[in-house]
Scaffold this active site. Structure first.
Site, PDB file in Angstrom:
ATOM      1  CB  SER A  76       2.760   5.682   4.968  1.00 49.43           C
ATOM      2  OG  SER A  76       4.319   4.134   4.367  1.00 49.43           O
ATOM      3  CB  THR A 229       2.158   1.556   0.680  1.00 50.97           C
ATOM      4  OG1 THR A 229       0.076   2.414   0.465  1.00 50.97           O
ATOM      5  CG2 THR A 229       1.418  -0.041  -0.454  1.00 50.97           C
ATOM      6  CB  THR A 247      -1.315   0.792   2.778  1.00 48.13           C
ATOM      7  OG1 THR A 247      -1.567   2.513   3.314  1.00 48.13           O
ATOM      8  CG2 THR A 247      -2.414   0.030   2.460  1.00 48.13           C
ATOM      9  NE  ARG A 257      -8.902   5.338   0.353  1.00 46.78           N
ATOM     10  CZ  ARG A 257      -7.746   4.970   0.009  1.00 46.78           C
ATOM     11  NH1 ARG A 257      -6.732   4.464   1.010  1.00 46.78           N
ATOM     12  NH2 ARG A 257      -7.119   5.782  -1.160  1.00 46.78           N
ATOM     13  CB  VAL A 258     -11.540  -0.065   1.364  1.00 40.20           C
ATOM     14  CG1 VAL A 258     -10.419  -1.671   1.160  1.00 40.20           C
ATOM     15  CG2 VAL A 258     -12.028  -0.779   2.916  1.00 40.20           C
ATOM     16  CG  ASP A 260      -3.734   0.557  -3.125  1.00 38.41           C
ATOM     17  OD1 ASP A 260      -3.338   1.323  -2.551  1.00 38.41           O
ATOM     18  OD2 ASP A 260      -2.433   1.123  -3.677  1.00 38.41           O
ATOM     19  CB  THR A 280       2.889   2.365  -3.087  1.00 43.00           C
ATOM     20  OG1 THR A 280       3.187   4.032  -2.243  1.00 43.00           O
ATOM     21  CG2 THR A 280       5.037   3.460  -4.812  1.00 43.00           C
ATOM     22  N   GLY A 281       0.738   4.684  -4.036  1.00 41.56           N
ATOM     23  CA  GLY A 281      -0.079   5.526  -4.693  1.00 41.56           C
ATOM     24  C   GLY A 281      -1.378   6.467  -3.863  1.00 41.56           C
ATOM     25  CG  ASP A 282      -4.897   8.937  -6.026  1.00 37.13           C
ATOM     26  OD1 ASP A 282      -5.619   7.775  -5.137  1.00 37.13           O
ATOM     27  OD2 ASP A 282      -5.590  10.241  -5.760  1.00 37.13           O
ATOM     28  N   GLY A 283      -4.246   4.932  -4.803  1.00 32.43           N
ATOM     29  CA  GLY A 283      -4.889   4.747  -4.371  1.00 32.43           C
ATOM     30  C   GLY A 283      -6.328   4.352  -4.693  1.00 32.43           C
TER      31      GLY A 283
HETATM   32  N1  GLY Z   1      -2.313   2.823  -1.735  1.00 37.20           N
HETATM   33  C1  GLY Z   1      -2.447   3.615  -0.323  1.00 37.20           C
HETATM   34  C2  GLY Z   1      -3.425   3.574  -0.595  1.00 37.20           C
HETATM   35  O1  GLY Z   1      -4.288   4.397  -1.306  1.00 37.20           O
HETATM   36  O2  GLY Z   1      -5.017   4.144   0.280  1.00 37.20           O
END
Ligand code: GLY
Length: 367
Positions: A76, A229, A247, A257-258, A260, A280-283
């Site tokens: 990751s 991440t 990450t 896409r960018v 978090d 960390t997680g769903d950015g």
């Molecule tokens: N946390 C990594 C991302 O969503 O890009």
């Protein structure tokens, strides 16, 4: 500061050197390094620099995250992970120097292509420009112009194979919605139907979906054990605090896409006056809440790291019950805690009194 009663943090703990089921945190000894997940090699490298060599917090963060970029931690971080819809790996990274009363300097890169050294590039943005965030091919050109290695193909056999299997599987999961053909069963190219386009009514069926009902494509898209991440924070011997993130983002993201990882306050934040946070997680969800900015501001208002971490996660959970994510919080004395939702979270710490890095395991408050 009434931290000691709060230090009786009973979490499930595994250690590298020894295993115990519960851990009573004593007052940490600075300098200290903390990172998301069991990224032990990265923490050791940062600790070596900041504890043994007396280096700076910023240097340690960059060094630690670079180790993960080279090792491709969990797939990751770094090259060869999370291929986008076109099969390309791109990188997001940021670094923040939380110097009290001076600069709060930040450098970040988003959707960085063809350059492996993402956090080094972020550092170049911070130290050699007045900008904060560069993106895409132009961020790569900036990096190369200042001498970082490349251009390099960031794909590997593994990442190309993962991408090809995703395509063969009907491009599932993906991050599209309300398009034709139906993105839950077909690959693109997608279009927006006349019925869905430009109506401006996001409450109608098939339009905007409230966070309460939205499922997360992130969980399905992230492989390699669902980790994601490296975010790291360091307090050095002068009490300076830095934080950073690196990450390769979300698998099968839409090109461009960018996440978090490039957004200050979302994936990391540091302020010498208060402390630091890593996320960390769903950015795509988390960046809407700036969870690390929230953690640091909550600690500034008097919350303990544990309270601030839990509060930050709860704020997201209330609006997006299906989100997956976690934060660590660390105050300026090195007292730390973690909180998570949707998965079991681990974070790793090494302070000056520790012979080796220790991995903490945190379970979600709400299952
Ligand atoms: N946390 C990594 C991302 O969503 O890009």
């Amino acid at each position: 500061m009434a931290v000691l009663p709060k230090l009786l943090v009973f979490v499930w703990v595994s250690t590298i050197a020894l295993s115990v089921l519960a851990f009573q945190q004593t007052q940490p000894e600075l300098p200290i390094v903390i990172s998301t997940w069991a990224f032990v090699d990265a923490v050791r490298a940062a600790a070596q620099h900041v504890i043994k060599e007396g280096g700076s917090a910023v240097n340690a963060v960059v060094r630690g995250c670079t180790v993960c970029e080279v090792l491709q931690c969990d797939g990751s971080v770094g090259y060869g992970g999370s291929p986008d819809e076109a099969g390309e790996t791109t990188l997001d990274a940021m670094v923040m120097d939380g110097v009290c009363c001076a600069s709060m300097d930040v450098g970040a890169v988003g959707a960085l292509r063809s350059v492996k050294r993402a956090i080094e590039t972020a550092r170049l943005v911070m130290e050699h420009t007045e900008h904060t965030l560069l993106v895409g091919s132009q961020a790569s050109a900036f990096s190369l112009s200042l001498g970082l290695p490349g251009p390099t193909n960031l794909s590997t056999d593994d990442s190309l194979q993962a991408w090809s299997q995703w395509e063969k599987g009907g491009c599932q999961p993906n991050f599209w919605r309300d398009v034709i053909p139906d993105s839950t069963s077909a690959c693109g190219p997608y279009k927006v139907s006349a019925l869905m386009s430009g109506q401006g009514d996001r409450s109608r069926v098939g339009g905007g979906i409230s966070g309460k009902h939205r499922k997360s494509s992130f969980s399905k898209a992230t492989g390699y054990g669902n980790h994601d991440t490296i975010s790291m924070a360091v307090i050095d011997r002068n009490g300076r605090i830095a934080a950073g993130t690196s990450t390769n983002g979300a698998s099968h993201k839409i090109p461009g896409r960018v996440g978090d990882g490039a957004i200050v306050g979302a994936s990391a934040y540091a302020d010498d006056d208060v402390g630091a946070c890593g996320a960390t997680g769903d950015g795509d969800v988390m960046m809407r809440f700036l969870p690390c900015y929230q953690v640091v501001e909550s600690m500034r208002q008097g919350m303990t790291p544990e309270e601030a971490a839990k509060d930050s996660i709860a704020r997201i959970r209330r609006k997006f019950p299906a989100f997956i994510g976690a934060v660590f919080a660390m105050n300026k004395y090195g007292v730390h805690a973690g909180a998570c939702h949707g998965w079991i979270f681990q974070y790793t710490v090494q302070d000056s009194a520790m012979a080796d890095a220790v991995v903490f395991t945190v379970k979600p408050d709400v299952l």
